[in-house]
Structures are given as C-alpha cells and as structure tokens.
Design a protein around this motif. Structure first.
Motif, mmCIF file in Angstrom:
data_model
loop_
_atom_site.group_PDB
_atom_site.id
_atom_site.type_symbol
_atom_site.label_atom_id
_atom_site.label_comp_id
_atom_site.label_asym_id
_atom_site.label_seq_id
_atom_site.Cartn_x
_atom_site.Cartn_y
_atom_site.Cartn_z
ATOM 1 N N GLU A 1 -16.703 -23.609 14.555
ATOM 2 C CA GLU A 1 -15.925 -24.840 14.391
ATOM 3 C C GLU A 1 -14.414 -24.607 14.448
ATOM 4 O O GLU A 1 -13.639 -25.523 14.132
ATOM 5 N N HIS B 1 -12.413 -27.190 16.483
ATOM 6 C CA HIS B 1 -12.376 -28.495 15.818
ATOM 7 C C HIS B 1 -11.377 -28.490 14.666
ATOM 8 O O HIS B 1 -10.529 -29.390 14.556
ATOM 9 N N TYR B 2 -11.444 -27.461 13.814
ATOM 10 C CA TYR B 2 -10.558 -27.427 12.643
ATOM 11 C C TYR B 2 -9.093 -27.266 13.049
ATOM 12 O O TYR B 2 -8.203 -27.916 12.478
ATOM 13 N N LEU C 1 -7.583 -30.405 14.177
ATOM 14 C CA LEU C 1 -7.270 -31.308 13.073
ATOM 15 C C LEU C 1 -5.940 -30.948 12.411
ATOM 16 O O LEU C 1 -5.472 -31.654 11.514
ATOM 17 N N TYR D 1 -5.492 -27.861 10.959
ATOM 18 C CA TYR D 1 -5.757 -26.965 9.849
ATOM 19 C C TYR D 1 -5.299 -25.538 10.149
ATOM 20 O O TYR D 1 -5.129 -25.133 11.314
ATOM 21 N N LYS E 1 -3.695 -34.367 5.133
ATOM 22 C CA LYS E 1 -5.048 -34.813 4.820
ATOM 23 C C LYS E 1 -5.209 -35.005 3.314
ATOM 24 O O LYS E 1 -4.724 -34.186 2.526
ATOM 25 N N GLU F 1 -10.549 -36.823 2.892
ATOM 26 C CA GLU F 1 -10.600 -36.593 4.340
ATOM 27 C C GLU F 1 -10.979 -35.144 4.647
ATOM 28 O O GLU F 1 -11.767 -34.874 5.563
ATOM 29 N N PHE F 2 -10.434 -34.229 3.868
ATOM 30 C CA PHE F 2 -10.757 -32.821 4.089
ATOM 31 C C PHE F 2 -12.227 -32.552 3.788
ATOM 32 O O PHE F 2 -12.925 -31.898 4.573
ATOM 33 N N SER G 1 -14.410 -33.695 6.538
ATOM 34 C CA SER G 1 -14.306 -32.907 7.768
ATOM 35 C C SER G 1 -15.087 -31.606 7.703
ATOM 36 O O SER G 1 -15.529 -31.107 8.742
#
Length: 571
Positions: free
Chosen positions: A316, A319-320, A323, A325, A350, A354-355, A358
């Motif tokens: 992931e 994806h992270y 975002l 991150y 965030k 929200e975190f 996710s």
C-alpha cells in the motif's frame, strides 16, 4: 580540462605549517575565537594512558547523549572514519589497534584548530587563513554527519553551531510573496520548529531533533515528515548568505549569483562555500495525525507472519504516499527475534478519523495475522507538537556503518517488481543487516523545480537504509567482513534493482560505488563545472562531495575505507 599537478594539503610536520606566532596573530584577528583541539575524551587519559576518574565515568555514561556531544567543538558521529583515536576507554575499539586506541588519546582526524564563529567576519578570516596556508578546511555544526565530512587530519574547522539568528519576515520577490524565516547556520531542528510554532507557521525540516536545519541537511536536499505534501527542504530556500573560497561574503538567490544558489540547494554541503544563513519559505499551520507502535516476533507471531504483515503494508506504499503520508520505521535483530518499531507514521492534513479510515484495510489484514501491537494514534492542531511527540531524540550512535537506496514509483507500484524488491530487502536483513525504512514521495510537479536536488528523489516511494553495528571488543576480521558485506555484497543487490537510480547523500554508504550518479544523477556535470568556477583551488573538500574525486587519502581503515586520519592529496 587540465588537472592541477599533484599536491597535498599542508600538515603540522611540514615546513610551511603556520608558526605559533601566526596562529596567535590569527586568534587575535578572530577576537579570541580560535580553539586548540582537545578531544572530548582526553579527560580519560590525563597522563597519556587510560585512567579512571569520576569525570571520565560521567562522560562514558552520557556518551550516547546527542545534546551533550553537540556542544563539543569536535565531537562527531562518524567516529570510525576519524580513526576512533580518543574514545572513552570502554568504547575504544580493539578492531583498529589495541595498542593505541585503548591505551592512549591522540588527535587523529580531529582538526588541529577550531574557529568558534559568532559572526560572518570570522568565517571570512578562517577561509582566507586556510586558503593562504593551504590547510585543509572543514565545517561542523552539530557533528551529526554519517560520512565524515566534519573531520580531517591537520584541518582548520569552522564551527557554526553558535550562529543562532532567528527572524520571522514577510518576503517579497518575483517568485514568492509571503511569510519566511531567516535562520543562522547553527539553528537546530527543534529550535526551528519551536520558532515556527510561536509564529503560527510550519517549516519543512528534518525528523532528527538536534540536527542542524540549514547546513548539510538542506544543502543535501533534506527530506522531511512533510515531504510527501510539500517536497524537499531545499525546494523552499529563498535566499542564502555564504562565504566563498575567496573569503567573500555573498548573497545568492534567483537574481544574484543564481548559479551558486542553484548548486547550494541540493548539491551538498562543504562544497561551494560556508553557509552562514538561509531565508526559507514558511507554510500555514496544519493539523497532523500520527501513529506510533512496535512489535516483536515470538510465540504465534512467527517471523514468516511478520514478513507477511510487512508485505501487506508495503503493498500500500503508493496509496499512502499519494495521501501525503510519511512513515519512518526500523526493523532490527534483537535477541534472536525481529523487533519493529514505527517511530512515527505521519498523516498531514488528516483528522484521526480520516487516518483510521485510510488504514482500516491494512489493520484488518494485520488482525488476521495476529499481529501483536497497540498503536498510539493522536491528532494535533500543528506539526511542531506532532513532531515533538512522534520523534524521540536521536542517540549519538558511533558504532555503525550504513548503505541505502531509493526505490521508485515504477518499481513499487507494480506487483512483480515490488515483490522482487521486498524479497531483496528481506534477504539483506536475513543476512545480518538491520533496516531503517521510509514511505515517502515528492508531490506532483516537484520534478520541474530548478535546483540541484538529486532527480532520483522526485520519483521515490521507498527509501531503504541497511546498517550494521558492532561492539568495541569485536575483532578486526569481524568488523571488516561486516563493512565489506555492506558495500560489496548487500548494497549491490538493491542497486541492481534500480539501474540509473540513486540514494540520499546524507544517509548513504561512505564508499558508495558510482557516487556521482547515486547522489547527484544527471546534475553532476553542471555541479562539477560550478565547483571549478567557485572553488578552483579546492579550498573546500568533503568525502563524496562534488569534485572530491580529484583528491585521495593516503591511508585506509580496515583495508577498504579511506581514512580521514591521513594526508589529503590531489590525484
């Protein structure tokens, strides 16, 4: 391009070395700022041999305290390359030379003299003195450097740690209008973030609390817990004040000395001049959510389950990172088990809710694997507080070597190449290395920024560091093999998966093969040309810095590591 005939820097045993009267006159010019180096651990050798005392015991007990070590004019983390010639006796290494390192204290690659600078005029005088007498010149702020850039046999050191100017300004130029800070070269990250919080702004800075903010950190590019949303620290420098090899104090920005401005922002420290201060863009204050945890294998949580859990996380990464991150974590060998600690997983902009949403799919996978961990998830209304809680003060480690590599989006985003990469990382760990890992990106559009930051930074999704440690009592054969494995066996496995890629110069192998490509990429040719323009006589030198290939050390440590405790000569 014709090469300068071979010559060496001037050393204390040479006839051209300045006389005691010249050093005294120089100190007068500096208004008493010159320090004759006495290694910090010299108090453990009052009569030339190791002697126990309460003072030595106190020093030994606090040797891993980075705050205390930083306050010494010459203390460094890269002690191995200094030669470890004056360590507290219980830390003196048998593997270098039991007859010298455990029984005596010598200067080794610590500088002969240090200039404790409090103003730019002192920097100018120091540069001119070193240039006129052909003395090796080094620059030190905190000594955090892993690559021995702050030491050198027979050197004069410019110690910038006390340049603590801090101001908050409104900056106007053709490219940017808005809030900015001006920091002196001695300002550290914890000071910078505290200052930013007081002015209700956010700065791009390091995760290490006691690291210098505007020295080698920014000059090397500077990754940050906020890089995934705002890029590299070097991307947000607005102006630089520095002393060049001629001793001139100059300002560099987009309109004045623009080529120097380009080079200093990512082209490496101790290369083009001595940075005295920088003006840096400030961002609005933001909310931040962080997560911290640790886990250890054992019982039902087997090593294979651990790596399954890690793979689910790495799957992931794209994806992270997209975002916004950032994650900084370690995987280490502890008592026969795998110990993994997430120092901090940072989610800028965030909320906690929200975190949590996710990462819920990953948490479900970890629950199915019976991963034993109790995460601490907290939301903050500003970055400074999140960083303060999430990143403990770094220890002053000195018994380690490291190597590293960037893994790009093209590698990590595809199932097949990601799986091969993951296996290569595990293979290096299983062979004996420990790991420091980052999930990070540069935001869209970063590649168009015109500075000297390594192009490989712009496409990174994983930054991986392998490291080895040893005990002072370990044999030369053991430490040598660890060191050689790092450079010649393990690092090539990662490099082979990332042809044409690179890594971060500030957290890399001391003898990184093909370092010009790894640290600077396609920008090296221009950087080398600018080095010849701004420092034609080679006043500034540092290991793996631009132009360092024109120089060499006369001696080696462990048979393969250039020793800073030897003469520096042109090839």
């Amino acid at each position: 391009m014709s090469k300068i005939p071979k010559s060496c820097k001037t050393y204390p045993s040479d006839p051209d070395w300045p006389s005691p009267q010249q050093w005294q006159d120089f100190n007068t010019t500096l208004q008493g700022a010159l320090i004759k180096t006495v290694p910090e651990a010299a108090q453990c050798y009052p009569d030339g041999t190791a002697t126990y005392s309460a003072e030595c015991g106190s020093l030994t007990a606090t040797w891993g305290d980075s705050s205390l070590r930083i306050e010494d004019p010459t203390s460094i983390r890269s002690a191995l390359f200094q030669g470890m010639t004056c360590m507290p006796p219980s830390y003196a290494p048998s593997f270098l030379s039991a007859n010298t390192t455990k029984k005596s204290c010598t200067l080794g690659a610590f500088p002969e003299y240090v200039v404790k600078v409090n103003n730019t005029a002192q920097i100018q005088e120091a540069v001119k003195f070193a240039r006129n007498h052909n003395i090796r010149l080094i620059i030190k702020n905190t000594g955090h450097d892993f690559g021995a850039k702050s030491v050198g046999k027979g050197a004069l050191s410019i110690w910038t740690h006390h340049l603590k100017e801090k101001s908050f300004n409104w900056y106007e130029s053709r490219d940017y209008t808005g809030p900015a800070v001006k920091f002196g070269a001695g300002v550290q990250v914890f000071e910078a973030y505290s200052f930013a919080k007081r002015h209700n702004v956010t700065l791009i800075g390091g995760e290490g609390k006691t690291v210098g903010h505007v020295g080698g950190y920014i000059q090397g590019g500077g990754h940050s817990p906020l890089t995934s949303i705002w890029g590299m620290a070097a991307d947000h420098v607005l102006s630089v004040e520095l002393v060049t090899s001629s001793g001139a104090l100059v300002t560099a920005d987009r309109d004045t000395n623009a080529d120097l401005f380009w080079a200093v922002r990512g082209g490496g420290g101790s290369t083009y001049g001595v940075v005295a201060s920088m003006v840096i863009k400030a961002f609005p204050q933001i909310k931040v959510t962080t997560m911290r945890y640790n886990m250890t294998t054992g019982g039902n949580f087997t090593k294979n389950k651990f790596w399954e859990a890690q793979k689910a996380y790495v799957d992931e990464f794209e994806h992270y990172a997209d975002l916004g991150y950032y994650a900084y974590y370690r995987i280490r060998h502890v008592n026969g088990e795998i110990f993994h600690d997430m120092t901090s997983w940072v989610a800028p902009n965030k909320t906690e809710a929200e975190f949590r949403a996710s990462i819920a799919p990953l948490m479900q996978k970890w629950k199915a694997l019976d991963v034993p961990f109790e995460p601490i998830i907290e939301q903050y209304d500003n970055f400074a507080d999140a960083w303060e809680a999430g990143f403990p003060q770094e220890a002053w480690t000195w018994n380690m070597r490291q190597a590293s590599r960037f893994f790009s989006r093209s590698v990590i985003s595809h199932n097949a190449t990601r799986a091969i990469t993951f296996n290569a990382i595990r293979e290096v760990f299983d062979a004996g290395a420990s790991l420091i890992m980052f999930n990070i990106r540069n935001p869209p559009g970063s590649a168009s920024i015109d500075n000297a930051v390594n192009p490989a930074w712009r496409d990174v999704l994983m930054f991986a560091i392998m490291f080895v440690t040893w005990s002072p009592s370990d044999s030369a054969e053991y430490v040598t093999q660890l060191s050689r494995n790092l450079t010649y066996e393990w690092n090539p496995k990662w490099t082979a998966l990332t042809p044409g890629g690179g890594t971060y110069m500030s957290e890399s192998d001391y003898i990184e093969p093909n370092w010009q490509q790894s640290f600077y990429g396609s920008k090296y040719k221009r950087l080398y040309e600018l080095k010849q323009k701004w420092d034609p006589k080679g006043v500034f030198y540092a290991q793996n810095a631009v132009g360092s290939e024109d120089w060499e050390m006369e001696e080696m440590l462990l048979g393969h590591l250039p020793s800073q405790n030897s003469r520096l000569c042109r090839k």
